[in-house]
Design an enzyme around this catalytic site. Structure first.
Site, PDB file in Angstrom:
ATOM      1  N   ASP A  20     -11.194   8.930  -8.435  1.00 59.46           N
ATOM      2  CA  ASP A  20     -10.626   8.387  -9.675  1.00 59.46           C
ATOM      3  C   ASP A  20     -11.693   7.540 -10.384  1.00 59.46           C
ATOM      4  OD1 ASP A  20      -8.576   7.797 -11.485  1.00 59.46           O
ATOM      5  OD2 ASP A  20      -7.918   6.035 -10.359  1.00 59.46           O
ATOM      6  N   GLY A  59      -2.650   5.150 -16.255  1.00 53.69           N
ATOM      7  CA  GLY A  59      -1.813   3.969 -16.521  1.00 53.69           C
ATOM      8  C   GLY A  59      -0.337   4.298 -16.496  1.00 53.69           C
TER       9      GLY A  59
END
Ligand code: 13P
Length: 287
Positions: free
Chosen positions: A84, A208
């Site tokens: 990530d 998010g």
């Protein structure tokens, strides 16, 4: 066996649902996510930030742990192990260590440099049969000490990066990591729509994922989002459950807490959070 995220995301985009990327930080999180995916017959992506990789003593350890669990827990649903927000060097290390997917976050470079570096990594990932995610327009908030403002990506820049042959594209649409502030204006569906029109079948990624209202999640999926990243929500659930267990003062008996019992409520809390998200994203039964 770990798989590239390509097939699961192509199917998700065509079927109008999203695959969850759940970040892992330790053994308990990893086991909880894998077991939930298997129970719900859902594909899943395990996300590893560079900081979490270091914490877990390096990418090779992570690969060893995850591969071991796939075998010992008899996990048969598709699982991708994904770096990530990787740096260029981090991506190379994960290719070497046996990850099945990488994200190169070149969003803080000028677009030409982002294009150049992404191009090189696309070639390396393709040669290895791995999937690769690129990012345009930085995602706001704080993650592992990296702070971004949450800008909206330029759709033409998104097309330029998508055309390099990446597997999936993260476009900033006003989303941020962590909790959303009270004055948050919401996702920019106008930007998302423009990005999807220019990038066609490309699976789009929403970072998010914590704290975005359900209706916005569903609308984002209808506009081409096929992968949604969640970390903070698992963190909050894990911390709350652990805190409660300690406050209840159970299990001390003069020798402190049994470490396995101490982390069990957090493990269950992660399972419940992952289940809720998989149901919302529509990936249940899609393995
Ligand atoms: P949250 O921490 O806001 O869930 O975001 C996770 C994420 O986007 C990881 O890349």
């Amino acid at each position: 066996m770990l798989v590239s995220a390509k097939e699961m995301l192509t199917k998700a985009k065509a079927g109008k649902y999203a695959v969850g990327q759940f970040n892992i930080n330790n053994l308990e999180w990893t086991k909880a996510i894998l077991l939930t995916a298997q129970e719900l017959n859902s594909p899943v992506i395990l996300g590893v930030s560079e900081g979490a990789g270091k914490y877990m003593t390096g990418y090779k350890t992570v690969v060893g742990m995850v591969n071991g669990m796939l075998e010992e827990l008899n996990i048969t649903v598709p699982v991708a192990l994904h770096l990530d927000h990787g740096s260029y060097e981090g991506c190379l290390k994960c290719v070497e260590a046996g990850f099945s997917s990488i994200m190169f976050d070149g969003s803080h470079y000028p677009i030409d440099e982002n294009v150049e570096k992404t191009k090189e990594l696309v070639k390396i990932a393709n040669d290895k049969g791995m999937s690769i995610e690129a990012e345009v327009g930085s995602i706001g908030g704080e993650e592992d000490g990296v702070i971004g403002r949450g800008e909206c990506a330029d759709p033409n820049e998104c097309k330029a990066i998508a055309d390099l042959g990446v597997t999936m594209l993260a476009a900033g649409i006003g989303n941020i990591h962590g909790k959303y502030p009270d004055n948050w204006e919401g996702l920019s569906f106008e930007t998302l729509d423009a990005v999807q029109k220019l990038t066609g079948d490309m699976p789009l990624v929403l970072h998010g994922g914590t704290g975005i209202p359900e209706d916005m999640i569903k609308k984002a999926i209808s506009l081409g989002v096929a992968k949604i990243n969640v970390n903070t929500e698992c963190q909050l659930a894990f911390a709350d459950a652990t805190r409660k267990y300690i406050e209840e003062g159970k299990d001390q008996q003069g020798k402190g807490f049994d470490p396995r019992k101490l982390l069990a409520p957090g493990f269950e809390a992660i399972k419940a959070t992952v289940k809720e998200k998989m149901e919302l994203f529509g990936s249940v039964g899609k393995a």
